[in-house]
Design an enzyme around this catalytic site. Sequence first.
Site, PDB file in Angstrom:
ATOM      1  N   TYR A  22      40.405  31.321  34.503  1.00  0.00           N
ATOM      2  CA  TYR A  22      41.572  30.964  35.314  1.00  0.00           C
ATOM      3  C   TYR A  22      42.771  30.764  34.390  1.00  0.00           C
ATOM      4  CZ  TYR A  22      38.001  29.917  38.868  1.00  0.00           C
ATOM      5  OH  TYR A  22      36.931  29.983  39.740  1.00  0.00           O
TER       6      TYR A  22
ATOM      7  N   GLY B 282      37.882  30.732  53.718  1.00  0.00           N
ATOM      8  CA  GLY B 282      38.145  32.173  53.763  1.00  0.00           C
ATOM      9  C   GLY B 282      39.433  32.541  53.047  1.00  0.00           C
ATOM     10  N   ARG B 283      39.569  32.031  51.795  1.00  0.00           N
ATOM     11  CA  ARG B 283      40.767  32.331  50.973  1.00  0.00           C
ATOM     12  C   ARG B 283      42.064  31.848  51.630  1.00  0.00           C
ATOM     13  NH1 ARG B 283      38.999  33.698  46.004  1.00  0.00           N
ATOM     14  NH2 ARG B 283      37.214  35.076  46.090  1.00  0.00           N
TER      15      ARG B 283
END
Length: 342
Positions: A60, A209-210
């Site tokens: 990240y 879900g993002r």
Amino acid sequence: MATVNRIKLGSQGLEVSAQGLGCMGMSAFYGPPKPEPEMIALIHHAINSGITFLDTSDVYGPHTNEILLGKALKEGMRERVELATKFGINFADGKREIRGDPVYVRAACEASLKRLDVDCIDLYYQHRIDSKVPIEVTIGELKKLVEEGKIKYIGLSEASASTIRRAHAVYPITTVQLEWSLWSRDVEEEIVPTCRELGIGIVAYSPLGRGFFSSGAKLLENISKDDFRRHLPRLQPENLDHNKKLFDRVNEMAVKKGCTTSQLALAWVHHQGDDVCPIPGTTKIENFNENIKALSVKLTPEEMTELESIASADAVKGDRYTRDVTTYKDSETPPLSSWKAS
């Protein structure tokens, strides 16, 4: 603020807050990095609210999210959290590669310890499985890191049932991280039952879900041009109209229930069992406060059935990722007998 219970993940002794905080979006993939002071304030707010299970990875940024957490965990904060990070995705000469060889495992762990500025990582995941290295070899090196006190518990992310079994036979796997939500239910077939059979905890990433269950198709209006979600198959025009119907039906149910769509979607993950910890990510304190309230949304068996009929395994159009991204479907590794250590 909702009371946050503690749950045991796996059978090795790891105890975490019943909901975690995914930190990826603070630094990477979901548009430009967010201002560091605001993100540190958000992490402190989470810890003070009882959400103490923090999830990051060396990829990240790369690296910048671990550095951010290292800064946030100063002044007595480190003792209050369960810190999870990951290794295995490496960018060499601009190319993405998956690595699980012992030399890399050890070097990645040492580098993460330094960036996080800690002596020990609570939960260390293999982020993606290296299909060139027998899983037994990778886990063997992680076992050594446990014995040396550099990590406490071992996890796998995006691993198939057979890979999980082989890994667990070498050293107990504490948790498996997988995408599990109302629009990603394929893991229920084989991976979740395997984890339960072996006493392995489950960490559900992208439980909203993002972000789709926060705002539906409007999600694309609110994200930046370089947000990687713009490339996800499920959010492409040819699939989005169909998937929007799923959001609308969940939203209708949430209105009746007196909660938000995201709280309902998150509550559904919580109701999968007390061996499941969802880790919704956010960069805003108000969204964090909304997510934590999902812990007090109680669903009846009838409501669970209704949600599952709306979001049946084939209700969503489009794959989870673009084809170039490795998932549990690519996680088989060669037999141990084939390995020749260099």
